[in-house]
Design an enzyme around this catalytic site. Structure first.
Site, PDB file in Angstrom:
ATOM      1  N   ASN A 157       0.673  -1.175   0.134  1.00  7.38           N
ATOM      2  CA  ASN A 157      -0.179  -0.055  -0.067  1.00  7.38           C
ATOM      3  C   ASN A 157       0.912   1.269  -0.021  1.00  7.38           C
ATOM      4  OD1 ASN A 157      -1.809   2.206   0.510  1.00  7.38           O
ATOM      5  ND2 ASN A 157      -2.957   0.805   1.944  1.00  7.38           N
TER       6      ASN A 157
ATOM      7  N   ASP B 216      -5.811 -14.816 -19.747  1.00 11.06           N
ATOM      8  CA  ASP B 216      -6.862 -15.565 -18.876  1.00 11.06           C
ATOM      9  C   ASP B 216      -7.829 -16.498 -19.488  1.00 11.06           C
ATOM     10  OD1 ASP B 216      -7.713 -15.782 -15.937  1.00 11.06           O
ATOM     11  OD2 ASP B 216      -9.325 -14.913 -16.501  1.00 11.06           O
TER      12      ASP B 216
ATOM     13  N   GLU C  69      -3.287 -18.996 -20.269  1.00  5.33           N
ATOM     14  CA  GLU C  69      -3.720 -19.929 -19.150  1.00  5.33           C
ATOM     15  C   GLU C  69      -4.321 -21.070 -19.706  1.00  5.33           C
ATOM     16  OE1 GLU C  69      -6.244 -19.881 -15.060  1.00  5.33           O
ATOM     17  OE2 GLU C  69      -6.830 -18.528 -16.636  1.00  5.33           O
TER      18      GLU C  69
ATOM     19  N   ASP D 251      -4.221 -18.888  -7.918  1.00  2.00           N
ATOM     20  CA  ASP D 251      -5.151 -19.947  -8.039  1.00  2.00           C
ATOM     21  C   ASP D 251      -4.858 -21.276  -7.447  1.00  2.00           C
ATOM     22  OD1 ASP D 251      -6.912 -18.274  -9.339  1.00  2.00           O
ATOM     23  OD2 ASP D 251      -6.073 -18.916 -11.468  1.00  2.00           O
TER      24      ASP D 251
ATOM     25  N   ARG E  17      -3.918 -15.563  -0.916  1.00  2.00           N
ATOM     26  CA  ARG E  17      -3.800 -14.163  -1.468  1.00  2.00           C
ATOM     27  C   ARG E  17      -3.364 -13.298  -0.364  1.00  2.00           C
ATOM     28  NH1 ARG E  17      -8.303 -14.254  -6.319  1.00  2.00           N
ATOM     29  NH2 ARG E  17      -7.605 -16.083  -7.373  1.00  2.00           N
TER      30      ARG E  17
END
Length: 583
Positions: free
Chosen positions: A143, A324, A353, A419, A467
């Site tokens: 951030n 993707d 992908e 993923d 994540r």
């Protein structure tokens, strides 16, 4: 000899141009069934004057077959050939018109590679062979500008959920580029950056606008420029299979139904458009109603998306696209996509992908590479599971033989991603096993990628736990693990043989999870020794020369009576190398 097991066709991965002067030939035979395979080659217009016999090398094996391979340089770019397959004193001849006990008269019924056309040679970006990628999910990396935080942003480092935010942005990436340079990575793969409703941004609303929670287009351009200044390539994620339900053309369809001028942009199965009995009345990604699927065969959709692909290459000097859900988009679209992208940047790296065998997309007219999930699965099944060396070598041999060599040289290898569960978790929190997996990653064929935070010991199960926010507090990082990653990255980047050299297993036995393998070019020869057991083990293998050194310490390592004996700690490894005489 089992004739039924023999296979060759004069195309795709079995016979292909590696470059403008070299053709690679491959033949399949039953495992441990034949002694030699020899290519009988020549030019069909001057067979006697160009005749040459070339012995193939056993390049790989799997549980059922051996795979033989040779590189042939025809004098006139044309090649006519058959194979002599030898077992003991028996020979058979494998030709285009069948298998013969005697060689057919040249050149009727022979295989043909008609001509090496430069335009047909599958060329992959050279820089991808040198790359070490680092995957960044921007919302969870750093951030850098709290003013951009979405409403309800959680405290950095909190528990990731399916829909919460932590405020990561492009300024955070910019602030930490020197950290990536220090680690040694020279390429970044960003998950989607464009405007979307979710934190992960795989539901795009505006394909030409950086999401305001990440920054703006100018900031992305600055990040890319700063990456390039440091020698770091940049690859973005393109979601061209589907979009967000808030994508303006889809909103028009929701509003105007059959009268919408965008109705053919999507696959509408029933009106009114909506959710019926829990299933959308239009095709989607999975069954997610908020992600309607594009009709990429529609000329307007194709033109729109191809313009997006070209725009970012020109706007920020983009180095590549990761695509993707690439296997759910039509092949005609991807062929046109490649033309547009390669015209804008001939060295752009295109990664699809696709989670399974991807040869369809890797013949030179669509992608350069795919995300190699089968690699990750087999590597982790061996190092973090119960597979023995014999079966591991078989599995890797099968993967190597899936694709042409130029694809293998840039196949996108990773051990985890956004993923999948994190690498440390997939290894049962055993850092020794993790290290063996990473050593294999960085000494294997292809382009390696690290998922952000793996290098400092972040763990996590499947989405959303994988994540987590990046850990920037040195006191909470595994600095020993970080130094190990730096060491492996530097070893790979410093030795071309680990990036482009041949790969071969030297020791991989039944009921034994220990392996020895080699990487070698014409200057350096590496051997990697791995003890994938909880016990101290001594691995032995014949070594003819006495000029070996430890690749990490430079200490000499000398075989005894032609046998190299390497003592290894539990889940230990050792990497040896020697210089080769160029003459």
């Amino acid at each position: 000899m089992l004739l039924e097991a023999m296979y060759h066709v004069p195309r795709d991965k079995w016979a292909y141009a590696y470059n403008t002067s070299t053709i690679h030939l491959r033949v399949r035979t039953k495992r441990d069934d034949v002694d030699y395979v020899t290519a009988l080659t020549g030019d069909k217009y001057d067979w006697d004057g160009t005749y040459r016999e070339i012995q193939l090398e056993k390049a790989a094996s799997d549980s059922m077959f051996d795979y033989w391979e040779a590189a042939v340089k025809p004098k006139f770019k044309r090649l006519t050939y058959i194979f002599r397959v030898t077992a003991g004193h028996e020979n058979v001849f494998l030709a285009d018109n069948g298998i013969h006990r005697e060689p057919p008269y040249p050149t009727g019924g022979y295989y043909e590679f008609s001509y090496i056309h430069e335009i047909d040679v599958f060329k992959v970006p050279e820089w991808a062979k040198e790359a070490v990628f680092y995957q960044i999910m921007t919302e969870r990396f750093a951030n850098g500008n709290p003013d951009l935080n979405p409403e309800g942003t959680h405290t950095w480092g909190g528990k990731p959920e399916l829909d919460n935010y932590f405020g990561g942005d492009l300024q955070g990436v910019l602030d930490h580029l020197d950290d990536l340079t220090k680690l040694g990575v020279n390429a970044i793969y960003f998950t989607p950056l464009f405007q979307a409703n979710s934190y992960h941004k795989y539901d795009t609303i505006d394909y030409k606008k950086v999401d305001p929670h990440f920054g703006d287009n100018d900031l992305l351009k600055k990040v890319t420029e700063e990456c390039h200044r440091r020698g770091i390539r940049v690859m973005l994620d393109a979601v061209f299979n589907h979009c967000s339900e808030d994508f303006p053309p889809f909103q028009d369809v929701l509003k105007n139904g059959k009268q919408s001028k965008f109705v053919d942009w999507f696959h509408i199965n029933e009106f009114p458009v909506g959710i019926k009995n829990g299933i959308p009345t239009y095709d989607t990604f999975g069954f997610y109603g908020n992600m309607p699927k594009f009709n990429t065969a529609n000329p307007e959709v194709k033109a729109y998306l191809l313009d997006v692909a070209e725009y970012w290459i020109k706007e920020i000097k983009l180095d590549g696209w990761r695509l993707d859900v690439a296997n759910e988009v039509d092949n005609h679209f991807w062929r046109d996509f490649r033309k547009v992208v390669k015209t804008a940047n001939p060295e752009a790296y295109i990664v699809g992908e696709v989670w399974s065998d991807s040869l369809t997309w890797l013949m030179g007219d669509q992608f350069d590479s795919v995300m190699n999930y089968p690699f990750a699965d087999k590597v982790l099944e061996f190092f973090c599971g119960s597979m023995d060396g014999y079966n591991f070598a078989n599995e890797m041999g099968s993967l190597i033989m899936r694709y042409p060599q130029q694809t293998n040289e840039v196949i996108f290898n990773m051990l985890c991603s956004h993923d999948t569960p994190r690498l440390l978790s997939r290894c049962g929190e055993d850092k020794r096993r993790l290290k063996l997996s990473v050593v294999f990653l960085f000494t294997y064929i292809g382009t390696p990628c690290i998922f952000y935070g793996d290098e400092v010991g972040i763990s996590g199960e499947g989405d959303p736990d994988c994540r987590k926010c990046m850990e920037w507090d040195p006191a909470k990082q595994d600095r020993e693990l970080y130094d190990f990653y730096r060491l492996m990255i530097d070893l790979r980047k410093s030795n071309e043989a680990l990036r482009k050299g041949r790969f071969r297993f030297l020791k991989a036995d039944h009921n034994d999870p220990c392996i020895v393998y080699e990487r070698m070019d014409d200057q350096l020869h590496f051997t990697v020794w791995m003890n994938n057991t909880p016990d101290i083990r001594t691995l032995s293998h014949p070594m003819e020369t006495r000029d070996w050194r430890d690749a990490l310490t430079e200490d000499p390592v000398i075989p005894t009576d032609g046998i190299m004996n390497i003592k290894l700690d539990p889940y230990g490894y050792r990497i040896l190398y020697r210089q080769l005489d160029p003459s």
